[in-house]
Design an enzyme around this catalytic site. Structure first.
Site, PDB file in Angstrom:
ATOM      1  CB  CYS A  95      -0.803   0.045   1.287  1.00  0.00           C
ATOM      2  SG  CYS A  95      -2.516  -0.817   0.774  1.00  0.00           S
TER       3      CYS A  95
ATOM      4  CG  ASP B  13     -17.091   6.483   2.463  1.00  0.00           C
ATOM      5  OD1 ASP B  13     -16.926   5.892   3.527  1.00  0.00           O
ATOM      6  OD2 ASP B  13     -17.944   7.312   2.381  1.00  0.00           O
TER       7      ASP B  13
ATOM      8  CG  ASP C 266      -9.671  -0.349   4.980  1.00  0.00           C
ATOM      9  OD1 ASP C 266     -10.134   0.656   4.466  1.00  0.00           O
ATOM     10  OD2 ASP C 266      -9.217  -1.546   4.257  1.00  0.00           O
TER      11      ASP C 266
HETATM   12 CO    CO Z   1     -10.034   1.398   2.858  1.00  0.00          CO
HETATM   13 CO    CO Z   2     -16.240   3.247   5.815  1.00  0.00          CO
END
Ligand code: CO
Ligand code: CO
Ligand code: CO
Length: 347
Positions: free
Chosen positions: A13, A45, A225
């Site tokens: 990432c 989001d 997350d």
């Molecule tokens: Co995410």
């Molecule tokens: Co969310």
């Protein structure tokens, strides 16, 4: 034979495009006008949501990245856990997946690629998800991941935009995967540090998500997350989308063993761009620079960050503990955002 991580310029990432460039690149796109689109890319989001006529809704996401570990089976498992995580972060249950693969013309050998695929599918099956297909292209770098489709109750979508004043912030995994992966690449982590990081990246966020879905509607006011933009970046996204200020207590942050000691030297390139982009939105008073940098570390397959009604926290933590998972209280939603001021305070 080349090691898997030698096929990548920037690992996992940490290879995500930096936040300012992404904003610039997407700003002129025409908005979606279909009323069935409940969540789209504009609110930063984790996944998009589309309402079906039968009352349920579709949740969709895609995530793929370069190898951050040399073991192909681990890499496949991490890629799957990471891709599934965005569905969990929206309050959804993942159902199906499509694989996305890019492979260099000159390798790696077929048995290595098969091990990546196998790691991925084993992890999908652990999560109760079926693999339906995929797409493969040639590319100078190895990249692997999934587009995941899930189901969510439209009345119980966890977005970034509804964090509520007074709520407790909880984080379900320790920070520092970017730092440990980079330190390992330069031969500066211990096997124990690396194993702990790999274990954490492979861990599904399914247990925490399932326990949170069992709470009353509204008990969770927001969830995301923690991935490429680090805890700082993803907290800023929640704070800005919700119009609130978040206070994070540095001393309470869970960190992988070795991460704090290695952060000065091994914060990945993505962490440096996070530091530049998010510093303006963050205030850190009397917190040592190591903690500030840890918050910028790009996470691969990081934990869920919940904003939860404080009365529910103890019961939620107990339920997770019984299932072998954890959620650490790391701060709270302190109040409305002050105009032009920082939206995340690290204390
Ligand atoms: Co995410
Ligand atoms: Co969310
Ligand atoms: Co994602």
């Amino acid at each position: 034979m080349r090691r898997l991580t030698e096929y990548a310029d920037c690992a996992g990432c940490a290879s995500k495009l930096d936040a300012s460039l992404l904003t610039e690149l997407t700003k002129d796109l025409p908005p979606e006008t279909d009323p069935r689109v409940l969540v789209d890319y504009r609110t930063s989001d984790d996944a998009g949501v589309y309402r079906w006529s039968n009352g349920s809704a579709l949740v969709q996401t895609v995530d793929f990245f370069t190898p951050m570990v040399d073991d192909p089976y681990d890499y496949g498992q991490i890629a799957a856990a990471n891709a599934l995580s965005d569905v969990y972060a929206m309050g959804g249950e993942p159902r199906t997946a499509l694989a996305i693969t890019s492979l260099p013309k000159d390798g790696p050998p077929a048995e290595v690629v098969r091990a990546i695929f196998r790691g991925g599918i084993d992890q999908l099956h652990r999560a109760g998800v079926s693999l339906l297909g995929g797409h493969t292209v040639t590319d100078p770098e190895i990249k692997f991941g999934y587009s995941v489709t899930g189901e969510v109750d439209p009345a119980r979508i966890w977005t970034n935009a509804a964090a509520r004043e007074g709520d407790t912030l909880l984080l379900t995994k320790p920070l520092g995967t970017g730092i440990i992966v980079r330190a390992t690449r330069f031969g500066h982590s211990t096997p124990a540090h690396f194993e702990a990081a790999v274990r954490s990246m492979k861990q599904l966020n399914d247990v925490a998500a399932a326990a949170a879905r069992k709470l009353e509607p509204g008990d969770v006011s927001a969830c995301t997350d923690v991935t490429g933009f680090g805890l700082a970046g993803h907290s800023c996204e929640v704070a800005k989308a919700s119009g609130v200020t978040l206070e994070i207590t540095a001393a309470s942050l869970p960190a992988l063993p070795g991460a704090l000691a290695l952060v000065q030297e091994f914060l990945p390139c993505g962490g440096r761009s996070n530091l530049r982009f998010f510093t303006g939105f963050m205030a850190a008073s009397s917190v040592s620079p190591e903690w500030v940098m840890l918050c910028q570390d790009p996470q691969t397959s990081g934990g869920l960050l919940f904003a939860m009604r404080p009365e529910r926290v103890a019961g939620f933590q107990q339920e997770l503990a019984a299932a072998g998972a954890t959620a650490t209280a790391i701060g709270r939603v302190t109040g409305p955002a002050s105009a032009g001021g920082p939206v995340v305070r690290l204390v």
